[in-house]
Design a protein around this motif. Structure first.
Motif, PDB file in Angstrom:
ATOM      1  N   LYS A  22     -14.521  55.970 -26.260  1.00 32.43           N
ATOM      2  CA  LYS A  22     -13.777  55.502 -27.441  1.00 32.43           C
ATOM      3  C   LYS A  22     -14.460  54.284 -28.041  1.00 32.43           C
ATOM      4  N   ASN A  23     -14.831  53.336 -27.177  1.00 28.84           N
ATOM      5  CA  ASN A  23     -15.384  52.078 -27.687  1.00 28.84           C
ATOM      6  C   ASN A  23     -16.811  52.211 -28.195  1.00 28.84           C
ATOM      7  N   ARG A  92      -7.652  47.896 -34.198  1.00 31.89           N
ATOM      8  CA  ARG A  92      -8.467  46.698 -34.051  1.00 31.89           C
ATOM      9  C   ARG A  92      -9.925  46.936 -34.507  1.00 31.89           C
ATOM     10  N   ARG A 121      -6.637  37.643 -29.938  1.00 31.24           N
ATOM     11  CA  ARG A 121      -7.715  38.419 -30.553  1.00 31.24           C
ATOM     12  C   ARG A 121      -8.127  37.883 -31.921  1.00 31.24           C
ATOM     13  N   VAL A 123     -10.807  36.457 -34.912  1.00 33.59           N
ATOM     14  CA  VAL A 123     -12.105  36.976 -35.367  1.00 33.59           C
ATOM     15  C   VAL A 123     -13.045  35.835 -35.753  1.00 33.59           C
ATOM     16  N   LEU A 125     -15.319  34.238 -34.071  1.00 35.66           N
ATOM     17  CA  LEU A 125     -16.723  34.416 -33.657  1.00 35.66           C
ATOM     18  C   LEU A 125     -17.455  35.356 -34.613  1.00 35.66           C
ATOM     19  N   HIS A 126     -16.759  36.397 -35.062  1.00 30.44           N
ATOM     20  CA  HIS A 126     -17.357  37.340 -36.015  1.00 30.44           C
ATOM     21  C   HIS A 126     -17.741  36.581 -37.291  1.00 30.44           C
ATOM     22  N   PRO A 161     -19.543  36.030 -25.187  1.00 28.14           N
ATOM     23  CA  PRO A 161     -20.128  37.353 -25.480  1.00 28.14           C
ATOM     24  C   PRO A 161     -19.081  38.363 -25.955  1.00 28.14           C
ATOM     25  N   VAL A 163     -17.644  41.483 -27.628  1.00 25.46           N
ATOM     26  CA  VAL A 163     -18.176  42.829 -27.894  1.00 25.46           C
ATOM     27  C   VAL A 163     -18.163  43.092 -29.399  1.00 25.46           C
ATOM     28  N   GLY A 164     -17.019  42.865 -30.013  1.00 26.39           N
ATOM     29  CA  GLY A 164     -16.878  43.168 -31.437  1.00 26.39           C
ATOM     30  C   GLY A 164     -17.792  42.312 -32.307  1.00 26.39           C
ATOM     31  N   THR A 304     -11.906  44.368 -18.115  1.00 25.72           N
ATOM     32  CA  THR A 304     -10.492  44.097 -18.417  1.00 25.72           C
ATOM     33  C   THR A 304      -9.748  45.396 -18.719  1.00 25.72           C
ATOM     34  N   ASP A 305     -10.450  46.401 -19.245  1.00 20.93           N
ATOM     35  CA  ASP A 305      -9.789  47.659 -19.598  1.00 20.93           C
ATOM     36  C   ASP A 305      -9.408  48.495 -18.367  1.00 20.93           C
ATOM     37  N   PHE A 328      -8.152  38.497 -21.938  1.00 13.88           N
ATOM     38  CA  PHE A 328      -7.037  38.495 -22.889  1.00 13.88           C
ATOM     39  C   PHE A 328      -5.825  37.784 -22.287  1.00 13.88           C
ATOM     40  N   GLU A 329      -5.105  37.039 -23.134  1.00  8.42           N
ATOM     41  CA  GLU A 329      -4.031  36.152 -22.653  1.00  8.42           C
ATOM     42  C   GLU A 329      -2.802  36.896 -22.145  1.00  8.42           C
ATOM     43  N   ARG A 331      -2.256  40.200 -21.037  1.00 11.41           N
ATOM     44  CA  ARG A 331      -2.544  41.571 -20.626  1.00 11.41           C
ATOM     45  C   ARG A 331      -1.773  42.001 -19.379  1.00 11.41           C
TER      46      ARG A 331
HETATM   47  C1  UD1 Z   1     -13.670  45.243 -27.019  1.00 10.96           C
HETATM   48  C2  UD1 Z   1     -13.099  46.581 -26.620  1.00 10.96           C
HETATM   49  C3  UD1 Z   1     -11.875  46.393 -25.723  1.00 10.96           C
HETATM   50  C4  UD1 Z   1     -12.237  45.530 -24.531  1.00 10.96           C
HETATM   51  C5  UD1 Z   1     -12.897  44.231 -24.974  1.00 10.96           C
HETATM   52  C6  UD1 Z   1     -13.415  43.399 -23.826  1.00 10.96           C
HETATM   53  C7  UD1 Z   1     -13.666  47.990 -28.496  1.00 10.96           C
HETATM   54  C8  UD1 Z   1     -13.181  48.800 -29.635  1.00 10.96           C
HETATM   55  N1  UD1 Z   1     -12.728  47.313 -27.812  1.00 10.96           N
HETATM   56  O1  UD1 Z   1     -12.656  44.557 -27.761  1.00 10.96           O
HETATM   57  O2  UD1 Z   1     -11.456  47.680 -25.278  1.00 10.96           O
HETATM   58  O3  UD1 Z   1     -11.056  45.202 -23.820  1.00 10.96           O
HETATM   59  O4  UD1 Z   1     -14.021  44.518 -25.836  1.00 10.96           O
HETATM   60  O5  UD1 Z   1     -14.283  44.110 -23.039  1.00 10.96           O
HETATM   61  O6  UD1 Z   1     -14.841  48.003 -28.165  1.00 10.96           O
HETATM   62  N2  UD1 Z   1     -12.567  36.442 -29.149  1.00 10.96           N
HETATM   63  C9  UD1 Z   1     -12.421  35.282 -29.864  1.00 10.96           C
HETATM   64  N3  UD1 Z   1     -12.917  35.239 -31.136  1.00 10.96           N
HETATM   65  C10 UD1 Z   1     -13.541  36.313 -31.715  1.00 10.96           C
HETATM   66  C11 UD1 Z   1     -13.681  37.496 -30.966  1.00 10.96           C
HETATM   67  C12 UD1 Z   1     -13.175  37.535 -29.679  1.00 10.96           C
HETATM   68  O7  UD1 Z   1     -11.871  34.294 -29.377  1.00 10.96           O
HETATM   69  O8  UD1 Z   1     -13.967  36.200 -32.872  1.00 10.96           O
HETATM   70  C13 UD1 Z   1     -12.002  36.513 -27.775  1.00 10.96           C
HETATM   71  C14 UD1 Z   1     -10.867  37.513 -27.698  1.00 10.96           C
HETATM   72  O9  UD1 Z   1      -9.646  36.943 -28.090  1.00 10.96           O
HETATM   73  C15 UD1 Z   1     -10.872  37.867 -26.234  1.00 10.96           C
HETATM   74  C16 UD1 Z   1     -12.363  37.818 -25.874  1.00 10.96           C
HETATM   75  O10 UD1 Z   1     -12.974  37.030 -26.889  1.00 10.96           O
HETATM   76  O11 UD1 Z   1     -10.198  36.894 -25.501  1.00 10.96           O
HETATM   77  C17 UD1 Z   1     -13.033  39.175 -25.764  1.00 10.96           C
HETATM   78  O12 UD1 Z   1     -12.965  39.817 -26.991  1.00 10.96           O
HETATM   79  P1  UD1 Z   1     -14.053  40.863 -27.503  1.00 10.96           P
HETATM   80  O13 UD1 Z   1     -15.160  40.986 -26.507  1.00 10.96           O
HETATM   81  O14 UD1 Z   1     -14.392  40.516 -28.900  1.00 10.96           O
HETATM   82  O15 UD1 Z   1     -13.206  42.197 -27.466  1.00 10.96           O
HETATM   83  P2  UD1 Z   1     -13.022  43.259 -28.614  1.00 10.96           P
HETATM   84  O16 UD1 Z   1     -14.317  43.500 -29.308  1.00 10.96           O
HETATM   85  O17 UD1 Z   1     -11.818  42.953 -29.406  1.00 10.96           O
END
Ligand code: UD1
Length: 419
Positions: A22-23, A92, A121, A123, A125-126, A161, A163-164, A304-305, A328-329, A331
């Motif tokens: 899925k991811n 998301r 969650r 954004v 960092l993005h 690091p 992922v998104g 975490t998943d 995640f806070e 979960r």
């Molecule tokens: C992706 C996965 C999700 C998985 C997660 C961690 C997809 C579609 N989803 O989610 O299944 O649980 O990785 O392995 O691939 N954070 C910030 N600021 C940001 C971005 C993230 O503080 O701009 C924090 C988040 O709140 C969280 C942590 O970083 O605490 C991890 O998030 P991230 O790695 O970005 O997860 P997702 O990409 O949302």
């Protein structure tokens, strides 16, 4: 509304094939609008997150068709750069559209993204990474509006690091001017898959799977046919289900190196794991030992998943486990449901102490999120008696034919319509 009726206590035996991740499929779909021409993604799992992403692409003006297990996307005629609030809130992963829309149109607007309610969650960092590439961001009427005159390569460091954020930078940078060097990148296998997919479309990306990804911008990308990597989280869910119920199953298709940490923890539970190429066989010890401690971490740490599923397993094992959630806070929202089954779990902030019980009993359960929902199903399979599980929209987001695959392994699970 649907519910699962689960008669617990059946051991699992047989073989199950992992679906595509899925991811991985979700960011690949977001990347489709970068191609001039048709993209075919094969072996796409029929899960609602995929259908939702397909709908987002259609809203942008792309042509999207499902044929068998393939999805065909032609984004050549896409003109729209705004993703509506209705769809962004469903999913998301709609946040990946930021990177690909910026690369394609030099502008993007998305409503604040939704998805599982498992923490803040943000954004940030993005957005701060994209700012290095010349992207300006404003918040307007609940939308994140990004624009840039010139999308240019940059040296970017991520403080965490994500992922998104890693995927968004890669998506934006493939069609930017010049070279982007992303340090502190996430190393998940799905990021390597995105790199392989984009390179097959003519992009120049290297280093995915390490903490530094280098992207040389190119002028255009072309269509491609591609089969995504398999879903390590889905595969891990079936392995944990077998561990918890007893029995012996084989999960096919998944890359064992993507699940190293889980194997280590399942062996600690006294399960036997046998690996041959892409086949993973687990033999459950029946009565398991609790894990001493599990801490979730970015890849290659414990995912975490799979945290919730592991808590369900420990709830009916022998001993006491400490589970720490570092990503995640919130979960642990599924924990009160497990307690209805007789589980002894104490949550304190980001940690949970699980005191294993000789047995759990069936109960009426409500899924609160995708992986928490899978954990409830696992607990119900291992418990004595019947459980009813509602809130299946959550599990349908990520598991294709969950009940069918479990039934094929000998579980007694029925999906029934209740209204
Ligand atoms: C992706 C996965 C999700 C998985 C997660 C961690 C997809 C579609 N989803 O989610 O299944 O649980 O990785 O392995 O691939 N954070 C910030 N600021 C940001 C971005 C993230 O503080 O701009 C924090 C988040 O709140 C969280 C942590 O970083 O605490 C991890 O998030 P991230 O790695 O970005 O997860 P997702 O990409 O949302």
């Amino acid at each position: 509304m649907d519910q699962f009726l689960i008669e617990g206590g059946k051991r699992l035996y047989g073989t199950v094939r992992a679906q595509s991740a899925k991811n991985s499929v979700l960011p690949l779909l977001a990347a489709c609008i970068l191609a001039e021409g048709r993209v075919t993604i094969r072996e796409v799992p029929p899960i609602t997150d995929v259908f939702c992403m397909a709908q987002i692409l259609r809203e942008l003006g792309a042509e999207v068709r499902f044929e068998g297990d393939c999805v065909l996307v032609d984004g050549s005629d896409a003109t729209e750069h705004t993703v509506s609030a209705v769809l962004t809130k469903e999913l998301r992963s709609s946040v990946f559209m930021l990177g690909s829309l910026l690369a394609r149109f030099r502008r993007a607007a998305i409503a604040y993204p939704g998805g599982c309610d498992i923490g803040l969650r943000p954004v940030d960092l993005h957005l701060s990474a994209l700012a290095h590439m010349g992207v300006k961001t404003q918040e307007r009427d609940g939308y994140i509006v990004c624009t840039c005159d010139d999308l240019r390569g940059a040296d970017i460091g991520l403080d965490f690091p994500s992922v998104g954020a890693t995927e968004n930078v890669i998506l934006a940078a493939v069609l930017a001017k010049g070279e982007t060097v992303l340090s502190g990148a996430a190393r998940e296998p799905e990021i390597v898959d995105l790199q392989n997919f984009l390179n097959a479309m003519g992009a120049r990306v290297r280093g995915a799977g390490t903490d530094t990804v280098v992207i040389e911008g190119v002028k255009r990308l072309h269509g491609v046919e591609y089969t995504p990597v398999k879903d390590r989280i889905e595969a891990g869910t079936y392995l944990i289900a077998c561990a918890a119920t007893g029995g012996e199953i084989e999960v096919e298709g998944v890359e064992p190196a993507h699940l190293g940490f889980l194997f280590h923890k399942l062996r600690e539970n006294s399960c036997k794991i046998h690996i041959k190429n892409d086949k993973i066989r687990i033999t459950s010890a029946g009565r398991l030992r609790c894990n001493r401690k599990i801490e979730t971490m970015p890849f290659p740490g414990f995912p975490t998943d799979l945290q919730a599923q592991t808590v369900a397993l420990n709830a009916a094992a022998e001993g006491c486990a400490l589970i720490v959630e570092n990503l995640f806070e919130t979960r642990f929202r599924y924990v009160p449901e497990l307690k209805k089954m007789g589980a002894d779990i104490e949550v304190n902030g980001r940690s949970a102490v699980v005191r294993g019980q000789p047995r759990l009993h069936g109960a009426s359960l409500v899924c609160k999120d995708l992986r928490g929902g899978a954990a409830l199903v696992i607990a119900a399979l291992a418990a004595e008696g019947t459980s009813e599980v509602v809130g299946l929209a959550h599990v349908d987001r990520g598991y294709a034919d969950f009940e069918g695959k479990l039934r094929a392994l000998g579980a007694e699970v029925k999906r029934v319509r209740i209204r």
